[in-house]
Motif scaffolding. Structure first.
Motif, PDB file in Angstrom:
ATOM      1  N   THR A 216       0.871  -1.174   0.000  1.00  0.00           N
ATOM      2  CA  THR A 216       0.000   0.000   0.000  1.00  0.00           C
ATOM      3  C   THR A 216       0.909   1.226   0.000  1.00  0.00           C
ATOM      4  O   THR A 216       1.790   1.340   0.847  1.00  0.00           O
ATOM      5  CB  THR A 216      -0.907   0.042   1.247  1.00  0.00           C
ATOM      6  OG1 THR A 216      -1.770  -1.095   1.235  1.00  0.00           O
ATOM      7  CG2 THR A 216      -1.758   1.308   1.265  1.00  0.00           C
ATOM      8  N   VAL A 217       0.703   2.116  -0.968  1.00  0.00           N
ATOM      9  CA  VAL A 217       1.568   3.288  -1.127  1.00  0.00           C
ATOM     10  C   VAL A 217       0.697   4.526  -1.310  1.00  0.00           C
ATOM     11  O   VAL A 217      -0.374   4.460  -1.932  1.00  0.00           O
ATOM     12  CB  VAL A 217       2.488   3.128  -2.359  1.00  0.00           C
ATOM     13  CG1 VAL A 217       3.410   4.324  -2.505  1.00  0.00           C
ATOM     14  CG2 VAL A 217       3.319   1.856  -2.255  1.00  0.00           C
ATOM     15  N   ILE A 218       1.154   5.659  -0.760  1.00  0.00           N
ATOM     16  CA  ILE A 218       0.470   6.937  -0.970  1.00  0.00           C
ATOM     17  C   ILE A 218       1.460   7.902  -1.597  1.00  0.00           C
ATOM     18  O   ILE A 218       2.633   7.938  -1.215  1.00  0.00           O
ATOM     19  CB  ILE A 218      -0.108   7.475   0.353  1.00  0.00           C
ATOM     20  CG1 ILE A 218      -1.036   8.663   0.106  1.00  0.00           C
ATOM     21  CG2 ILE A 218       0.972   7.800   1.369  1.00  0.00           C
ATOM     22  CD1 ILE A 218      -1.953   8.986   1.273  1.00  0.00           C
ATOM     23  N   ALA A 219       1.016   8.657  -2.598  1.00  0.00           N
ATOM     24  CA  ALA A 219       1.932   9.533  -3.336  1.00  0.00           C
ATOM     25  C   ALA A 219       1.241  10.844  -3.683  1.00  0.00           C
ATOM     26  O   ALA A 219       0.010  10.899  -3.807  1.00  0.00           O
ATOM     27  CB  ALA A 219       2.406   8.845  -4.620  1.00  0.00           C
ATOM     28  N   ILE A 220       2.050  11.905  -3.834  1.00  0.00           N
ATOM     29  CA  ILE A 220       1.523  13.202  -4.261  1.00  0.00           C
ATOM     30  C   ILE A 220       2.318  13.706  -5.454  1.00  0.00           C
ATOM     31  O   ILE A 220       3.477  13.319  -5.655  1.00  0.00           O
ATOM     32  CB  ILE A 220       1.572  14.247  -3.115  1.00  0.00           C
ATOM     33  CG1 ILE A 220       2.989  14.343  -2.523  1.00  0.00           C
ATOM     34  CG2 ILE A 220       0.579  13.910  -2.032  1.00  0.00           C
ATOM     35  CD1 ILE A 220       3.149  15.417  -1.461  1.00  0.00           C
TER      36      ILE A 220
END
Length: 308
Positions: A216-220
């Motif tokens: 699970t990865v979060i990116a901007i």
């Protein structure tokens, strides 16, 4: 008991044992066949929130679930599950911070439009399908910072980076894991996968064992106005066998990420959306090696959005 009775009893016992062995296999087969199909799909979920599923065949079978969120869209607002209340604390072991729940429970409980798993946590045990911890409702601790509605109940820790949501949906990823003043919601992960638009190699302690894994990865993006939630299914032979950290970093850079943070993976990897019939899982979680079985986790990150 006559010989005939013993014979009949033996037959009944054999059938009973056969049923006991067959039922788990049938249940497992039903779960396998209920997983999202290995076909690409793109659709709008809510205003400002789009979903894309990619069924990759190289370098191995991989299912990627990507949520794109336009943070400038009216109605979109992040939310992190709260910590233990004073009432909960009376019946909780000392120094425990929050109550474990599945992502679908989180989405339903707080009437969110979508949610994912977030921080790594402890204590954790996974021995067999019936011997694991935590169950839903058990108390646990998060690793790294957790802030919900401006209240931080898990402090920043060395070695854990954080993604911090401030007023007006401003968002920053802090490598040292310390969110700025005014942070309203925050969760933490272990490794930055992309920094200043460039993929990062895994740290030495991870590089030796950088194998395909559920993630699970979060990116901007560079503007801080676009957010991606990328979930990669794994541990499921010939369906989705996961990505390495290096592969994930490269994928995120090609996506356009300026900064990306790795959250808890493995059997925790879950994304759920709200539907008229309640929360529904979009990916294929793999708690205790059982497809579509959700793991209760310590921290969830969710989003409110206008309902379509």
């Amino acid at each position: 008991m006559t010989q005939r009775d013993r014979y009949n009893f033996g037959k009944i016992l054999s059938v009973f044992i056969l049923l006991l062995l067959t039922i788990p296999i049938l249940i497992y087969g039903v779960r396998q066949n209920s997983r999202p199909p290995r076909i690409d799909e793109t659709r709008s979920l809510f205003p400002g929130i789009a979903y894309e599923r990619q069924a990759l065949s190289s370098p191995r079978p991989i299912m990627v679930h990507k949520i794109s969120i336009d943070l400038t869209t009216p109605g979109i607002r992040p939310f992190v599950n709260p910590g233990i209340t004073s009432n909960d604390a009376k019946n909780s072991p000392r120094n425990r911070e929050t109550i474990a729940r599945t992502v679908t429970e989180f989405v339903d409980e707080f009437d969110l439009q979508l949610g994912i798993n977030a921080n790594f946590f402890h204590p954790f045990r996974e021995e067999t399908p019936w011997d694991f911890y935590p169950h839903a409702g058990d108390v646990v601790n998060a690793l790294g910072q957790v802030t919900s509605n401006g209240k931080t109940y898990s402090a920043a820790e060395e070695g854990w980076s954080a993604i911090c949501f401030l007023a007006k949906n401003r968002v920053v990823i802090d490598e040292k894991g310390i969110c700025p003043a005014g942070t309203e919601q925050a969760v933490a992960g272990n490794d930055l996968l992309v920094k200043k638009g460039q993929p990062l190699a895994p740290p030495d302690y991870e590089a030796v064992k950088d194998k395909p894994y559920p993630r699970t990865v979060i990116a901007i993006d560079k503007t801080g106005k676009k957010l991606w939630l990328v979930l990669i299914d794994g541990k499921q032979f010939q369906y989705s066998e996961g990505m390495t950290l290096n592969e994930t970093s490269t994928y995120l850079q090609k996506l356009g990420a300026e900064t990306a943070l790795n959250l808890d993976g493995g059997g925790s990897v879950t994304i759920a959306i709200q539907t008229p019939k309640g929360a529904k899982v979009l990916n294929s979680p793999i708690q205790t090696r059982i497809p579509l079985r959700e793991r209760p986790v310590a921290v969830q990150l969710g989003f409110f959005a206008q309902k379509t």
